[in-house]
Write an enzyme that holds these catalytic residues in place. Structure first.
Site, PDB file in Angstrom:
ATOM      1  N   LYS A 153      69.504  59.237  74.702  1.00 33.32           N
ATOM      2  CA  LYS A 153      68.219  59.735  75.198  1.00 33.32           C
ATOM      3  C   LYS A 153      67.877  61.032  74.473  1.00 33.32           C
ATOM      4  O   LYS A 153      68.621  62.004  74.526  1.00 33.32           O
ATOM      5  CB  LYS A 153      68.296  59.971  76.704  1.00 33.32           C
ATOM      6  CG  LYS A 153      67.056  60.654  77.304  1.00 33.32           C
ATOM      7  CD  LYS A 153      67.291  61.009  78.774  1.00 33.32           C
ATOM      8  CE  LYS A 153      66.206  61.917  79.331  1.00 33.32           C
ATOM      9  NZ  LYS A 153      66.475  62.344  80.717  1.00 33.32           N
ATOM     10  N   ASP A 202      61.543  68.414  78.759  1.00 32.27           N
ATOM     11  CA  ASP A 202      60.981  67.632  79.861  1.00 32.27           C
ATOM     12  C   ASP A 202      60.302  68.543  80.868  1.00 32.27           C
ATOM     13  O   ASP A 202      60.955  69.199  81.670  1.00 32.27           O
ATOM     14  CB  ASP A 202      62.094  66.829  80.546  1.00 32.27           C
ATOM     15  CG  ASP A 202      61.557  65.964  81.678  1.00 32.27           C
ATOM     16  OD1 ASP A 202      60.340  65.688  81.692  1.00 32.27           O
ATOM     17  OD2 ASP A 202      62.365  65.550  82.532  1.00 32.27           O
ATOM     18  N   LYS A 244      57.876  69.666  86.963  1.00 31.05           N
ATOM     19  CA  LYS A 244      59.036  70.308  87.570  1.00 31.05           C
ATOM     20  C   LYS A 244      58.687  71.734  87.978  1.00 31.05           C
ATOM     21  O   LYS A 244      57.777  72.347  87.416  1.00 31.05           O
ATOM     22  CB  LYS A 244      60.192  70.374  86.559  1.00 31.05           C
ATOM     23  CG  LYS A 244      60.770  69.049  86.121  1.00 31.05           C
ATOM     24  CD  LYS A 244      61.843  69.277  85.064  1.00 31.05           C
ATOM     25  CE  LYS A 244      62.433  67.992  84.538  1.00 31.05           C
ATOM     26  NZ  LYS A 244      63.299  67.322  85.518  1.00 31.05           N
ATOM     27  N   ASP A 258      67.653  68.120  77.726  1.00 32.45           N
ATOM     28  CA  ASP A 258      67.371  66.740  78.100  1.00 32.45           C
ATOM     29  C   ASP A 258      67.504  65.779  76.929  1.00 32.45           C
ATOM     30  O   ASP A 258      67.320  64.574  77.095  1.00 32.45           O
ATOM     31  CB  ASP A 258      65.981  66.623  78.737  1.00 32.45           C
ATOM     32  CG  ASP A 258      65.928  65.555  79.817  1.00 32.45           C
ATOM     33  OD1 ASP A 258      67.003  65.168  80.320  1.00 32.45           O
ATOM     34  OD2 ASP A 258      64.825  65.085  80.147  1.00 32.45           O
ATOM     35  N   ASP A 289      58.424  62.092  86.011  1.00 30.81           N
ATOM     36  CA  ASP A 289      59.657  62.821  85.711  1.00 30.81           C
ATOM     37  C   ASP A 289      60.861  61.888  85.601  1.00 30.81           C
ATOM     38  O   ASP A 289      61.978  62.343  85.363  1.00 30.81           O
ATOM     39  CB  ASP A 289      59.912  63.880  86.794  1.00 30.81           C
ATOM     40  CG  ASP A 289      60.928  64.924  86.358  1.00 30.81           C
ATOM     41  OD1 ASP A 289      61.149  65.058  85.144  1.00 30.81           O
ATOM     42  OD2 ASP A 289      61.495  65.600  87.239  1.00 30.81           O
ATOM     43  N   GLU A 349      61.283  59.768  83.143  1.00 24.69           N
ATOM     44  CA  GLU A 349      60.835  59.300  81.828  1.00 24.69           C
ATOM     45  C   GLU A 349      61.965  58.828  80.924  1.00 24.69           C
ATOM     46  O   GLU A 349      61.766  58.004  80.035  1.00 24.69           O
ATOM     47  CB  GLU A 349      60.041  60.415  81.125  1.00 24.69           C
ATOM     48  CG  GLU A 349      60.867  61.453  80.380  1.00 24.69           C
ATOM     49  CD  GLU A 349      61.822  62.251  81.252  1.00 24.69           C
ATOM     50  OE1 GLU A 349      62.887  62.651  80.737  1.00 24.69           O
ATOM     51  OE2 GLU A 349      61.520  62.479  82.444  1.00 24.69           O
ATOM     52  N   ARG A 387      64.597  56.939  81.429  1.00 27.03           N
ATOM     53  CA  ARG A 387      64.905  55.507  81.506  1.00 27.03           C
ATOM     54  C   ARG A 387      63.836  54.659  80.818  1.00 27.03           C
ATOM     55  O   ARG A 387      64.114  53.541  80.392  1.00 27.03           O
ATOM     56  CB  ARG A 387      65.094  55.094  82.964  1.00 27.03           C
ATOM     57  CG  ARG A 387      63.848  55.160  83.828  1.00 27.03           C
ATOM     58  CD  ARG A 387      64.175  55.194  85.309  1.00 27.03           C
ATOM     59  NE  ARG A 387      64.792  56.473  85.673  1.00 27.03           N
ATOM     60  CZ  ARG A 387      65.242  56.751  86.896  1.00 27.03           C
ATOM     61  NH1 ARG A 387      65.160  55.844  87.860  1.00 27.03           N
ATOM     62  NH2 ARG A 387      65.770  57.927  87.151  1.00 27.03           N
TER      63      ARG A 387
END
Length: 466
Positions: free
Chosen positions: A233, A238, A245, A256, A315, A317, A319
């Site tokens: 990933k 993010d 967030k 991230d 949030d 995102e 996956r």
């Protein structure tokens, strides 16, 4: 070949102990029992100084001129409890060359721990790092120690670099540099080409950023050899998207892309060792930003696999981009597929920040991973792909949702979401890692961290070497 280094740093190991000073690694019992392989004068100095062999302590021993001649290093009462306590040596010893004075073979983990402890992220600092080197005895595999350090340090470096210097385009540059160093082929699909080449979820998540989303792929090795696919990933930052967030939760979101950093570190180890594999590394690299064209809660998108996904939280995102990447990898099923991602807070609630949770249906793979984790002192723990929760990822208006309601078993439902996109590959494991060390340890400072990649390297090496 010298292992790839993303940031230049002083050499950690030296090859000869001819001009080095000795370090005696001792337990409290060694101090109490008598000389052993420590000369009586040194032992007397230790007792006079009150040195007890407590774990992680150093006592410098002078010669008759008052110069540092040797050192004692405390292992504690049970050295097995802290295999990397040697990471403290580089911080406590004076600069120069040292060697371990031991009657028997030096544990490779002691040497590796020393090396791991030398890491310092100095890219944005003017101060110089202290140059402390440890001699590698002939009984140890110096090249393998160096490549493991290089892989871990690469993962740490990439995570520690802030997003203004490690956005999607910068991550691609680092990815390409790694591939070029080992003669791998590297390709990328950027921006709207993601739509024409059927990576709609990767494009959707990253389209609001000023740095275009992209799908990075590296191929290395020999065709016909066991095929290993690593997927990481690569969310370079993010914000949470429109489901933004809070400031506290956003502060560490440069990490991230920790999954991408970790699979790149693992790929480095595999390629540097010249393992007989056909290696594929895939990184969807995006920034989850906020703009007028950002994807929205309630939107529905078709994935590469054709499965439709309802966006119930922007949030969730990671996956989404992994779904397209895993589906692509699954179209030509490898012998082993590993994906790594900083995916869910639920994994942290379950296992904290120091254990790497993983999910797999392959019992043999799980047994091999746990054996490697134990051997390398690189901890991980299996969580279940509990089919009873599969109903929770179903959506009313689409095939599945990216964010099940209720908030229960979030790490498991995220893994089940990903499993929908891995249907042909028989041996697959998903790692939901933290990618960060919250506290200083002997072997790592606060900051970006590699999770489970030394154990994965050991497992893959054993898998292909027979």
């Amino acid at each position: 070949m010298t292992p790839f280094q993303h940031i230049a740093r002083p050499s950690v190991f030296s090859s000869s102990d001819a001009l080095s000073k000795p370090v005696h690694a001792v337990t409290p019992d060694d101090i109490k029992a008598g000389p052993g392989n420590i000369d009586p004068a040194t032992l007397a100095w230790a007792k006079a100084a009150g040195f007890t062999g407590e774990a992680g302590t150093v006592l410098l021993v002078p010669n008759e001129k008052g110069e540092v001649a040797s050192a004692l290093f405390g292992l504690g009462a049970d050295p097995a409890d802290a295999p990397f306590i040697s990471g403290k040596l580089s911080k406590l010893l004076p600069a120069g060359d040292w060697h371990i004075e031991a009657a028997g073979t030096v544990d490779p983990r002691f040497l590796l721990g020393f090396g791991l402890g030398t890491y310092s992220f100095t890219r944005y600092k003017t101060e110089k790092q202290k140059d402390v080197r440890l001699s590698v005895p002939s009984s140890a595999d110096a090249a393998d120690l160096e490549r493991q350090l290089a892989g871990v340090f690469l993962a740490r470096d990439l995570i520690n670099i802030p997003t203004n210097d490690m956005g999607p385009a910068d991550l691609e540059a680092a990815f390409r540099a790694l591939g070029e160093h080992y003669g791998a082929s590297v390709t990328s699909i950027v921006g709207e080409d993601l739509l024409t080449q059927n990576f709609p979820l990767v494009y959707t998540v990253g389209q609001a950023s000023t740095s275009a989303p992209r799908l990075l792929e590296m191929r290395w090795g020999k065709k016909g050899a066991p095929r290993i696919t690593l997927v990481g990933k690569g969310v370079c930052f993010d914000t949470g998207g429109l489901d933004i967030k809070g400031a506290a939760n956003m502060a560490l979101m440069k990490k991230d892309m920790g999954g991408a950093a970790n699979v790149m570190g693992l790929a480095l180890m595999i390629m540097d060792a010249g393992l007989p594999v056909d290696l594929q590394v895939i990184v969807p690299a995006v920034e989850n930003s906020i703009a007028g064209n950002a994807f929205r809660p309630g939107d529905i998108y078709k994935s590469r696999k054709g499965v439709t996904v309802q966006i119930d939280n922007t949030d969730a995102e990671g996956r989404l981009i992994l779904a397209d990447a895993l589906a692509y990898a699954d179209e030509t099923p490898p012998d082993l597929m590993i994906d790594m991602a900083t995916l869910t807070g639920a994994a942290r609630v379950a296992l904290g920040t120091e254990l790497a949770p993983y999910f797999t249906d392959d019992e043999a793979l799980s047994a091999g991973l746990m054996n490697a984790a134990s051997s390398e002192s690189d901890p991980m723990w299996r969580l279940p792909l509990w089919k009873g929760y599969d109903k929770d990822i179903r959506a009313r208006a689409a095939d599945i949702t990216n964010s099940p309601s209720g908030g229960m078993a979030g790490a498991i439902t995220a893994a089940l979401f990903l499993k929908r996109f891995v249907t042909a590959t028989k041996s697959w494991a998903h790692f939901d890692i933290y990618g960060w060390s919250l506290a200083d340890k002997p072997q790592t400072p606060v900051g970006g961290e590699a999770f489970a990649i030394r154990a994965l390297y050991r497992h893959i090496r054993g898998m292909v070497s027979g």
